[in-house]
Design a protein around this motif. Structure first.
Motif, PDB file in Angstrom:
ATOM      1  N   MET A 193       0.826  -1.214   0.000  1.00 49.73           N
ATOM      2  CA  MET A 193       0.000   0.000   0.000  1.00 49.73           C
ATOM      3  C   MET A 193       0.859   1.263   0.000  1.00 49.73           C
ATOM      4  N   GLY A 194       2.016   1.196   0.635  1.00 49.38           N
ATOM      5  CA  GLY A 194       2.921   2.347   0.656  1.00 49.38           C
ATOM      6  C   GLY A 194       3.349   2.771  -0.733  1.00 49.38           C
ATOM      7  N   LEU A 195       3.457   1.819  -1.638  1.00 51.24           N
ATOM      8  CA  LEU A 195       3.798   2.141  -3.025  1.00 51.24           C
ATOM      9  C   LEU A 195       2.656   2.888  -3.712  1.00 51.24           C
ATOM     10  N   ILE A 196       1.440   2.623  -3.253  1.00 49.89           N
ATOM     11  CA  ILE A 196       0.248   3.168  -3.901  1.00 49.89           C
ATOM     12  C   ILE A 196      -0.117   4.543  -3.364  1.00 49.89           C
ATOM     13  N   ILE A 197       0.010   4.749  -2.063  1.00 46.04           N
ATOM     14  CA  ILE A 197      -0.505   5.988  -1.478  1.00 46.04           C
ATOM     15  C   ILE A 197       0.270   7.230  -1.910  1.00 46.04           C
ATOM     16  N   VAL A 198       1.464   7.056  -2.451  1.00 45.80           N
ATOM     17  CA  VAL A 198       2.210   8.232  -2.921  1.00 45.80           C
ATOM     18  C   VAL A 198       1.757   8.694  -4.301  1.00 45.80           C
TER      19      VAL A 198
ATOM     20  N   GLN B 174       5.305   4.813 -11.508  1.00 42.56           N
ATOM     21  CA  GLN B 174       4.959   4.197 -10.231  1.00 42.56           C
ATOM     22  C   GLN B 174       3.877   3.141 -10.397  1.00 42.56           C
ATOM     23  N   HIS B 175       2.911   3.383 -11.277  1.00 40.27           N
ATOM     24  CA  HIS B 175       1.872   2.383 -11.535  1.00 40.27           C
ATOM     25  C   HIS B 175       2.505   1.095 -12.055  1.00 40.27           C
ATOM     26  N   ALA B 176       3.483   1.227 -12.942  1.00 36.73           N
ATOM     27  CA  ALA B 176       4.174   0.046 -13.471  1.00 36.73           C
ATOM     28  C   ALA B 176       4.917  -0.695 -12.358  1.00 36.73           C
TER      29      ALA B 176
ATOM     30  N   LYS C 197       5.520  -5.263  -8.763  1.00 38.66           N
ATOM     31  CA  LYS C 197       5.776  -5.787  -7.413  1.00 38.66           C
ATOM     32  C   LYS C 197       4.581  -6.577  -6.884  1.00 38.66           C
ATOM     33  N   ALA C 198       3.379  -6.116  -7.181  1.00 42.96           N
ATOM     34  CA  ALA C 198       2.191  -6.849  -6.726  1.00 42.96           C
ATOM     35  C   ALA C 198       2.154  -8.242  -7.343  1.00 42.96           C
ATOM     36  N   THR C 199       2.406  -8.338  -8.643  1.00 45.46           N
ATOM     37  CA  THR C 199       2.264  -9.623  -9.327  1.00 45.46           C
ATOM     38  C   THR C 199       3.491 -10.525  -9.192  1.00 45.46           C
TER      39      THR C 199
ATOM     40  N   LYS D 109      -5.485   0.246 -10.124  1.00 44.68           N
ATOM     41  CA  LYS D 109      -4.423   0.537 -11.096  1.00 44.68           C
ATOM     42  C   LYS D 109      -4.509  -0.381 -12.311  1.00 44.68           C
ATOM     43  N   LYS D 110      -4.926  -1.639 -12.076  1.00 46.75           N
ATOM     44  CA  LYS D 110      -5.080  -2.617 -13.158  1.00 46.75           C
ATOM     45  C   LYS D 110      -6.123  -3.632 -12.730  1.00 46.75           C
ATOM     46  N   SER D 111      -7.290  -3.571 -13.332  1.00 45.96           N
ATOM     47  CA  SER D 111      -8.426  -4.381 -12.883  1.00 45.96           C
ATOM     48  C   SER D 111      -8.190  -5.881 -13.016  1.00 45.96           C
ATOM     49  N   SER D 112      -7.349  -6.315 -13.923  1.00 53.33           N
ATOM     50  CA  SER D 112      -7.124  -7.751 -14.136  1.00 53.33           C
ATOM     51  C   SER D 112      -5.928  -8.294 -13.363  1.00 53.33           C
ATOM     52  N   VAL D 113      -5.443  -7.550 -12.381  1.00 57.15           N
ATOM     53  CA  VAL D 113      -4.204  -7.910 -11.690  1.00 57.15           C
ATOM     54  C   VAL D 113      -4.268  -9.280 -11.004  1.00 57.15           C
ATOM     55  N   LEU D 114      -5.441  -9.742 -10.643  1.00 60.65           N
ATOM     56  CA  LEU D 114      -5.565 -11.044  -9.977  1.00 60.65           C
ATOM     57  C   LEU D 114      -5.757 -12.205 -10.946  1.00 60.65           C
ATOM     58  N   SER D 115      -5.648 -11.961 -12.237  1.00 61.59           N
ATOM     59  CA  SER D 115      -5.946 -13.009 -13.214  1.00 61.59           C
ATOM     60  C   SER D 115      -5.102 -14.267 -13.039  1.00 61.59           C
ATOM     61  N   GLU D 116      -3.907 -14.137 -12.534  1.00 61.94           N
ATOM     62  CA  GLU D 116      -3.018 -15.290 -12.333  1.00 61.94           C
ATOM     63  C   GLU D 116      -3.057 -15.827 -10.899  1.00 61.94           C
TER      64      GLU D 116
END
Length: 167
Positions: A47-52, A64-66, A71-73, A113-120
């Motif tokens: 979350m720290g990566l996102i809140i900035v 930063q979105h990239a 990092k999330a995936t 940031k990316k709606s399909s991020v959980l696809s995997e």
């Protein structure tokens, strides 16, 4: 600052720990609390990566979105996917905890940031669906609930001015 039980509390972590303990969302023993803390700290890092993001220039925001998606995936979600592969509906013990809420919040933040991020990550998809279907969580996620809004330009400019930030 939050005023609760005739106390004025600051620091998000202290506030959330207090509320979790008060409402029986912090495990049944010290071992479970340590596991909950571990999972919460992991999602806090993500979350720290996102809140900035709202405070970055358009160019830096895109970069930063990239980084967030990468990092999330590649780092965070694979770990939580393994954690979810233990035959239970929740992360720790046999009781819903603030670690479950925190992971759901992190997932939702990354999905913005990316709606399909959980696809995997099928186990995280199932976790998200289960936790989102808990009546109180479901009600909170409904449109019109008292969720904190995404920071708009006026908010970010005020924060930058108050904190004298130069991004």
């Amino acid at each position: 600052m939050v005023e609760i039980d005739r106390m004025k509390m600051v620091q998000t972590r202290a506030i959330l720990s207090y509320i979790a303990a008060k409402y029986n969302l912090y495990g049944k023993d010290l071992k479970e609390r340590a596991m909950i803390d571990m999972y919460v700290e992991g999602t806090t890092d993500l979350m720290g990566l996102i809140i900035v993001c709202p405070f970055l220039s358009a160019e830096n925001k895109e970069k930063q979105h990239a980084v967030i998606i990468q990092k999330a995936t590649n780092r965070y979600f694979p770990v939580y996917e393994k954690v979810c592969d233990h035959g239970q509906d929740i992360l720790v013990g046999n009781q819903f905890s603030w670690a479950d809420v925190h992971l759901l919040e992190a997932i939702l933040m990354v999905e913005e940031k990316k709606s399909s991020v959980l696809s995997e990550f099928p186990l995280l998809q199932a976790f998200k669906a289960r936790i989102s279907d808990i009546p109180t969580v479901k009600k909170f996620l409904e449109p019109g609930s008292q969720k904190k809004p995404v920071p708009d330009d006026e908010y970010t400019e005020t924060v930058k001015r108050v904190l004298q930030m130069n991004f």
